[in-house]
Design a protein around this motif. Structure first.
Motif, PDB file in Angstrom:
ATOM      1  N   GLU A 152       4.588  15.982 -12.277  1.00 46.33           N
ATOM      2  CA  GLU A 152       4.032  17.089 -11.486  1.00 46.33           C
ATOM      3  C   GLU A 152       3.210  18.044 -12.336  1.00 46.33           C
ATOM      4  N   ASP A 153       3.621  18.240 -13.585  1.00 47.74           N
ATOM      5  CA  ASP A 153       2.960  19.234 -14.427  1.00 47.74           C
ATOM      6  C   ASP A 153       1.550  18.815 -14.839  1.00 47.74           C
ATOM      7  N   ALA A 154       1.358  17.548 -15.161  1.00 54.99           N
ATOM      8  CA  ALA A 154       0.036  17.081 -15.598  1.00 54.99           C
ATOM      9  C   ALA A 154      -0.952  17.227 -14.443  1.00 54.99           C
ATOM     10  N   PRO A 155      -2.170  17.659 -14.719  1.00 59.10           N
ATOM     11  CA  PRO A 155      -3.142  17.841 -13.634  1.00 59.10           C
ATOM     12  C   PRO A 155      -3.532  16.555 -12.923  1.00 59.10           C
ATOM     13  N   ALA A 156      -3.365  15.422 -13.582  1.00 57.62           N
ATOM     14  CA  ALA A 156      -3.679  14.140 -12.949  1.00 57.62           C
ATOM     15  C   ALA A 156      -2.676  13.087 -13.409  1.00 57.62           C
ATOM     16  N   VAL A 157      -2.415  12.142 -12.525  1.00 61.25           N
ATOM     17  CA  VAL A 157      -1.592  10.983 -12.854  1.00 61.25           C
ATOM     18  C   VAL A 157      -2.370   9.745 -12.434  1.00 61.25           C
ATOM     19  N   ILE A 158      -2.569   8.837 -13.365  1.00 63.63           N
ATOM     20  CA  ILE A 158      -3.255   7.578 -13.048  1.00 63.63           C
ATOM     21  C   ILE A 158      -2.197   6.496 -12.877  1.00 63.63           C
ATOM     22  N   VAL A 159      -2.125   5.937 -11.675  1.00 66.83           N
ATOM     23  CA  VAL A 159      -1.211   4.824 -11.420  1.00 66.83           C
ATOM     24  C   VAL A 159      -2.035   3.544 -11.485  1.00 66.83           C
ATOM     25  N   VAL A 160      -1.685   2.665 -12.411  1.00 69.41           N
ATOM     26  CA  VAL A 160      -2.440   1.428 -12.628  1.00 69.41           C
ATOM     27  C   VAL A 160      -1.717   0.288 -11.924  1.00 69.41           C
ATOM     28  N   PHE A 161      -2.443  -0.409 -11.061  1.00 71.35           N
ATOM     29  CA  PHE A 161      -1.894  -1.523 -10.296  1.00 71.35           C
ATOM     30  C   PHE A 161      -2.497  -2.839 -10.768  1.00 71.35           C
ATOM     31  N   GLU A 162      -1.660  -3.869 -10.824  1.00 68.42           N
ATOM     32  CA  GLU A 162      -2.147  -5.245 -10.936  1.00 68.42           C
ATOM     33  C   GLU A 162      -2.573  -5.695  -9.534  1.00 68.42           C
ATOM     34  N   VAL A 163      -3.743  -6.313  -9.442  1.00 68.48           N
ATOM     35  CA  VAL A 163      -4.222  -6.796  -8.147  1.00 68.48           C
ATOM     36  C   VAL A 163      -4.006  -8.308  -8.077  1.00 68.48           C
ATOM     37  N   HIS A 164      -3.109  -8.718  -7.200  1.00 66.50           N
ATOM     38  CA  HIS A 164      -2.810 -10.143  -7.022  1.00 66.50           C
ATOM     39  C   HIS A 164      -3.560 -10.688  -5.806  1.00 66.50           C
ATOM     40  N   LYS A 165      -3.387 -11.957  -5.521  1.00 62.95           N
ATOM     41  CA  LYS A 165      -4.133 -12.600  -4.429  1.00 62.95           C
ATOM     42  C   LYS A 165      -3.771 -11.963  -3.099  1.00 62.95           C
ATOM     43  N   GLY A 166      -4.807 -11.625  -2.347  1.00 64.38           N
ATOM     44  CA  GLY A 166      -4.606 -11.015  -1.040  1.00 64.38           C
ATOM     45  C   GLY A 166      -5.769 -11.320  -0.125  1.00 64.38           C
ATOM     46  N   PRO A 167      -5.832 -10.684   1.033  1.00 64.46           N
ATOM     47  CA  PRO A 167      -6.913 -10.960   1.988  1.00 64.46           C
ATOM     48  C   PRO A 167      -8.306 -10.721   1.413  1.00 64.46           C
ATOM     49  N   ASN A 168      -8.429  -9.760   0.506  1.00 68.02           N
ATOM     50  CA  ASN A 168      -9.738  -9.430  -0.050  1.00 68.02           C
ATOM     51  C   ASN A 168      -9.782  -9.509  -1.569  1.00 68.02           C
ATOM     52  N   SER A 169      -8.836 -10.216  -2.157  1.00 65.34           N
ATOM     53  CA  SER A 169      -8.793 -10.325  -3.617  1.00 65.34           C
ATOM     54  C   SER A 169      -8.432 -11.748  -4.016  1.00 65.34           C
ATOM     55  N   PRO A 170      -9.104 -12.296  -5.033  1.00 62.34           N
ATOM     56  CA  PRO A 170      -8.826 -13.670  -5.461  1.00 62.34           C
ATOM     57  C   PRO A 170      -7.562 -13.740  -6.303  1.00 62.34           C
ATOM     58  N   ARG A 171      -7.120 -14.957  -6.548  1.00 59.93           N
ATOM     59  CA  ARG A 171      -5.979 -15.145  -7.433  1.00 59.93           C
ATOM     60  C   ARG A 171      -6.362 -14.728  -8.853  1.00 59.93           C
ATOM     61  N   PRO A 172      -5.552 -13.883  -9.493  1.00 59.19           N
ATOM     62  CA  PRO A 172      -5.847 -13.488 -10.871  1.00 59.19           C
ATOM     63  C   PRO A 172      -5.209 -14.443 -11.868  1.00 59.19           C
ATOM     64  N   TYR A 173      -5.678 -14.382 -13.105  1.00 61.45           N
ATOM     65  CA  TYR A 173      -5.135 -15.205 -14.187  1.00 61.45           C
ATOM     66  C   TYR A 173      -4.829 -14.295 -15.383  1.00 61.45           C
ATOM     67  N   TYR A 174      -3.682 -14.550 -16.020  1.00 63.08           N
ATOM     68  CA  TYR A 174      -3.248 -13.701 -17.137  1.00 63.08           C
ATOM     69  C   TYR A 174      -3.294 -12.224 -16.720  1.00 63.08           C
ATOM     70  N   THR A 175      -2.652 -11.948 -15.596  1.00 58.90           N
ATOM     71  CA  THR A 175      -2.755 -10.619 -14.990  1.00 58.90           C
ATOM     72  C   THR A 175      -2.187  -9.527 -15.887  1.00 58.90           C
ATOM     73  N   LYS A 176      -0.958  -9.715 -16.340  1.00 59.46           N
ATOM     74  CA  LYS A 176      -0.324  -8.670 -17.146  1.00 59.46           C
ATOM     75  C   LYS A 176      -1.074  -8.447 -18.449  1.00 59.46           C
ATOM     76  N   GLU A 177      -1.524  -9.527 -19.066  1.00 59.04           N
ATOM     77  CA  GLU A 177      -2.273  -9.393 -20.313  1.00 59.04           C
ATOM     78  C   GLU A 177      -3.578  -8.627 -20.066  1.00 59.04           C
ATOM     79  N   SER A 178      -4.286  -8.978 -18.986  1.00 61.23           N
ATOM     80  CA  SER A 178      -5.568  -8.341 -18.682  1.00 61.23           C
ATOM     81  C   SER A 178      -5.387  -6.856 -18.407  1.00 61.23           C
TER      82      SER A 178
END
Length: 237
Positions: free
Chosen positions: A139-165
């Protein structure tokens, strides 16, 4: 017989093989031109900059400079990724109510972790850092960046080496923010599925990192930790 003109000597009868034409689109490479005598100095200077980076848990309310988050995320998105799928999403949270919800949900998971999930060995490893389930920095920090891995979905292709990338991209992100004089922290509550609801993200996106960003508080302190020396992390073969 007349003397041969060496400038008109017959060419090599076996010319070097031509590089095969790639079947995929290409573009010219425009590499950085760094004089060899400057290369080590540049690495040294960057090391000295990054060696000052610390994980910070105490933040000032000082606002962030305009555009700094956008440029930092642009930098993170230049990271290499498996098959160039670029399987990342950077959600910047600045709304106070949403940050409060994020903190409440994260602290609920952290209470379970410290009370029931973490082994004694894990808790002992965390002891020198002094962490517990309290996460006011969310709460204290003026911004919080939440980073998501994007896996295969209706509008996204299958990723490879997702966690590493995504991990490499986060490294770029932290470096860019540190370059801008900002403090960060890499928080990884587990499980993280609550972040989809807090950040309004679809199920194919899976949270990987929660990164508060801001200026450190004037009285901020950090654990007195020592990094391993080079001979413990570098192996020459």
């Amino acid at each position: 017989m007349a003397d041969r003109d060496p400038s008109r000597a017959p060419s090599d009868p076996t010319p070097p093989p031509l590089r095969p034409t790639p079947s995929h689109p290409t573009a010219p490479l425009h590499p950085m031109s760094v004089p060899a005598h400057e290369a080590a100095d540049r690495c040294r200077d960057f090391y000295r900059l990054m060696d000052r980076r610390r994980t910070v848990r105490d933040y000032s309310t000082r606002p962030l400079p305009e555009g700094v988050l956008e440029w930092a995320v642009r930098t993170a998105a230049t990271a290499p990724s498996g098959a160039h799928v670029q399987p990342w999403r950077f959600v910047v949270v600045t709304d106070p109510d949403r940050k409060r919800r994020l903190r409440e949900a994260a602290e609920a998971e952290e209470r379970e972790f410290y009370a029931h999930r973490a082994s004694e060995e894990w808790l002992a490893a965390l002891a020198p850092i002094g962490t517990d389930w309290h996460k006011p920095f969310l709460e204290d920090a003026p911004a919080v960046i939440v980073v998501f891995e994007v896996h295969k979905g209706p509008n996204s292709p299958r990723p490879y080496y997702t966690k590493e990338s995504v991990g490499i991209a986060v490294g770029f992100l932290l470096s860019a923010l540190h370059q801008a004089g900002l403090a960060t922290l890499t928080h990884t509550p587990s499980p993280m599925r609550f972040l989809n609801e807090v950040c309004d993200r679809p199920p194919e996106e899976r949270a990987a990192y929660v990164i508060p960003v801001g200026y450190p508080a004037e009285d901020a302190r950090v654990p007195d930790l020592v990094r391993k020396p080079l001979d413990e992390v570098l192996v020459r073969l």
